[in-house]
Design an enzyme around this catalytic site. Structure first.
Site, PDB file in Angstrom:
ATOM      1  CG  ASN A   1       6.789  -2.746 -42.127  1.00 21.10           C
ATOM      2  OD1 ASN A   1       6.109  -1.859 -42.613  1.00 21.10           O
ATOM      3  ND2 ASN A   1       6.591  -3.201 -40.890  1.00 21.10           N
TER       4      ASN A   1
ATOM      5  N   GLY B   1       9.679  -7.541 -33.771  1.00 17.31           N
ATOM      6  CA  GLY B   1      11.141  -7.490 -33.691  1.00 17.31           C
ATOM      7  C   GLY B   1      11.658  -6.180 -33.145  1.00 17.31           C
ATOM      8  CB  VAL B   2      14.798  -4.379 -33.912  1.00 10.68           C
ATOM      9  CG1 VAL B   2      14.756  -4.015 -35.344  1.00 10.68           C
ATOM     10  CG2 VAL B   2      15.683  -3.445 -33.129  1.00 10.68           C
ATOM     11  CG  ASP B   3       9.332  -1.533 -36.914  1.00  7.48           C
ATOM     12  OD1 ASP B   3       9.459  -0.383 -36.471  1.00  7.48           O
ATOM     13  OD2 ASP B   3       8.634  -1.817 -37.905  1.00  7.48           O
TER      14      ASP B   3
HETATM   15  N1  AR6 Z   1      17.667  -4.816 -30.068  1.00  9.32           N
HETATM   16  C1  AR6 Z   1      18.568  -5.304 -30.948  1.00  9.32           C
HETATM   17  N2  AR6 Z   1      18.284  -6.283 -31.826  1.00  9.32           N
HETATM   18  C2  AR6 Z   1      17.031  -6.786 -31.811  1.00  9.32           C
HETATM   19  C3  AR6 Z   1      16.028  -6.323 -30.926  1.00  9.32           C
HETATM   20  C4  AR6 Z   1      16.388  -5.295 -30.023  1.00  9.32           C
HETATM   21  N3  AR6 Z   1      15.517  -4.777 -29.146  1.00  9.32           N
HETATM   22  N4  AR6 Z   1      14.885  -7.031 -31.166  1.00  9.32           N
HETATM   23  C5  AR6 Z   1      15.168  -7.912 -32.151  1.00  9.32           C
HETATM   24  N5  AR6 Z   1      16.461  -7.769 -32.531  1.00  9.32           N
HETATM   25  P1  AR6 Z   1      13.869  -8.119 -36.952  1.00  9.32           P
HETATM   26  P2  AR6 Z   1      14.030  -7.889 -39.886  1.00  9.32           P
HETATM   27  C6  AR6 Z   1      17.225  -8.496 -33.558  1.00  9.32           C
HETATM   28  O1  AR6 Z   1      12.923  -9.250 -37.065  1.00  9.32           O
HETATM   29  O2  AR6 Z   1      14.509  -9.303 -39.991  1.00  9.32           O
HETATM   30  C7  AR6 Z   1       9.384  -6.149 -38.203  1.00  9.32           C
HETATM   31  O3  AR6 Z   1       8.079  -6.636 -38.032  1.00  9.32           O
HETATM   32  C8  AR6 Z   1      16.682  -9.802 -34.045  1.00  9.32           C
HETATM   33  O4  AR6 Z   1      17.023 -10.852 -33.138  1.00  9.32           O
HETATM   34  O5  AR6 Z   1      13.601  -7.074 -35.945  1.00  9.32           O
HETATM   35  O6  AR6 Z   1      14.724  -6.830 -40.690  1.00  9.32           O
HETATM   36  C9  AR6 Z   1       9.444  -5.001 -39.202  1.00  9.32           C
HETATM   37  O7  AR6 Z   1       8.310  -4.180 -39.106  1.00  9.32           O
HETATM   38  C10 AR6 Z   1      17.410  -9.941 -35.376  1.00  9.32           C
HETATM   39  O8  AR6 Z   1      18.728 -10.444 -35.187  1.00  9.32           O
HETATM   40  O9  AR6 Z   1      14.034  -7.340 -38.374  1.00  9.32           O
HETATM   41  C11 AR6 Z   1       9.502  -5.740 -40.494  1.00  9.32           C
HETATM   42  O10 AR6 Z   1       8.218  -6.140 -40.913  1.00  9.32           O
HETATM   43  C12 AR6 Z   1      17.528  -8.485 -35.872  1.00  9.32           C
HETATM   44  O11 AR6 Z   1      17.265  -7.677 -34.720  1.00  9.32           O
HETATM   45  C13 AR6 Z   1      10.334  -6.958 -40.179  1.00  9.32           C
HETATM   46  O12 AR6 Z   1      10.175  -7.176 -38.773  1.00  9.32           O
HETATM   47  C14 AR6 Z   1      16.537  -8.106 -36.946  1.00  9.32           C
HETATM   48  O13 AR6 Z   1      15.294  -8.768 -36.705  1.00  9.32           O
HETATM   49  C15 AR6 Z   1      11.794  -6.715 -40.435  1.00  9.32           C
HETATM   50  O14 AR6 Z   1      12.494  -7.922 -40.264  1.00  9.32           O
END
Ligand code: AR6
Length: 171
Positions: free
Chosen positions: A24, A32-34
């Site tokens: 973000n 999430g991934v972050d």
């Molecule tokens: N490896 C691969 N993919 C993943 C992993 C992982 N370890 N963990 C989650 N995903 P998101 P966004 C997938 O929410 O929508 C954070 O708080 C997940 O299932 O990580 O861009 C940031 O700080 C989904 O398909 O990212 C921002 O505030 C994809 O990764 C916000 O979330 C992206 O999900 C960003 O939201």
């Protein structure tokens, strides 16, 4: 030519030159991934992010942009942080999502990274419908002019993996 590969799994398990983070604009971590990248990569990544905020991004990294830090303890040389758009029904933000992929690859080229792993940016907490997120990701990477040899989409669950598979097959 850039080869696109699809993997179902956790992006923090990947051994690549650069791992892209769906961050973000604060660059200070999140869920999430972050969250996974910062947990597994350790505090060096956050230290680098804080330095970047102080030197360049006091107002935050704009949506659609990308910036690199160390990868800390991850099996990669860099983490490239990009800020995806929050999905909105009332406004087409596709160009900003495409920009995340283009800008991440531009940063990867600057670093001379040859293998880059991407998650499905914006398709989690930011609410982007997976099929459309996959289409934008695959179209944008396929059209990019880059020296990156492999773009590896690392999809966390079956739904994401299937959506990306359909996009790659339909090309
Ligand atoms: N490896 C691969 N993919 C993943 C992993 C992982 N370890 N963990 C989650 N995903 P998101 P966004 C997938 O929410 O929508 C954070 O708080 C997940 O299932 O990580 O861009 C940031 O700080 C989904 O398909 O990212 C921002 O505030 C994809 O990764 C916000 O979330 C992206 O999900 C960003 O939201």
């Amino acid at each position: 030519m850039t080869t696109i590969t699809l993997v179902r799994g956790d992006i923090t398990d990947q051994s690549v030159d650069a791992i892209v983070n769906a961050a973000n604009s604060s660059l200070l971590g999140g869920g999430g991934v972050d969250g996974a990248i910062h947990r597994r990569g350790g505090p060096e990544i956050l230290e680098d992010c804080r330095r970047l905020r102080a030197s360049h991004y006091g107002k935050g990294l704009p949506t659609g942009r990308a910036v690199a830090t160390t990868a800390g303890a991850l099996d990669a040389r860099w983490v490239i942080h990009t800020v995806g758009p929050v999905f909105a029904e009332e406004e087409d933000r596709s160009e900003l999502l495409a920009s995340c992929y283009r800008e991440s690859l531009r940063v990867a080229d600057e670093l001379d990274a040859r293998t880059v792993a991407f998650p499905a940016v914006s398709a989690g907490i930011y609410g982007w419908p997976m099929d459309d997120a996959a289409r934008i990701a695959v179209e944008t990477v396929s059209a990019a002019r880059t020296s990156v040899e492999e773009v590896r989409f690392v999809l966390f669950d079956e739904q994401a993996y299937d959506a990306f598979t359909r996009q790659v097959r339909s090309r």
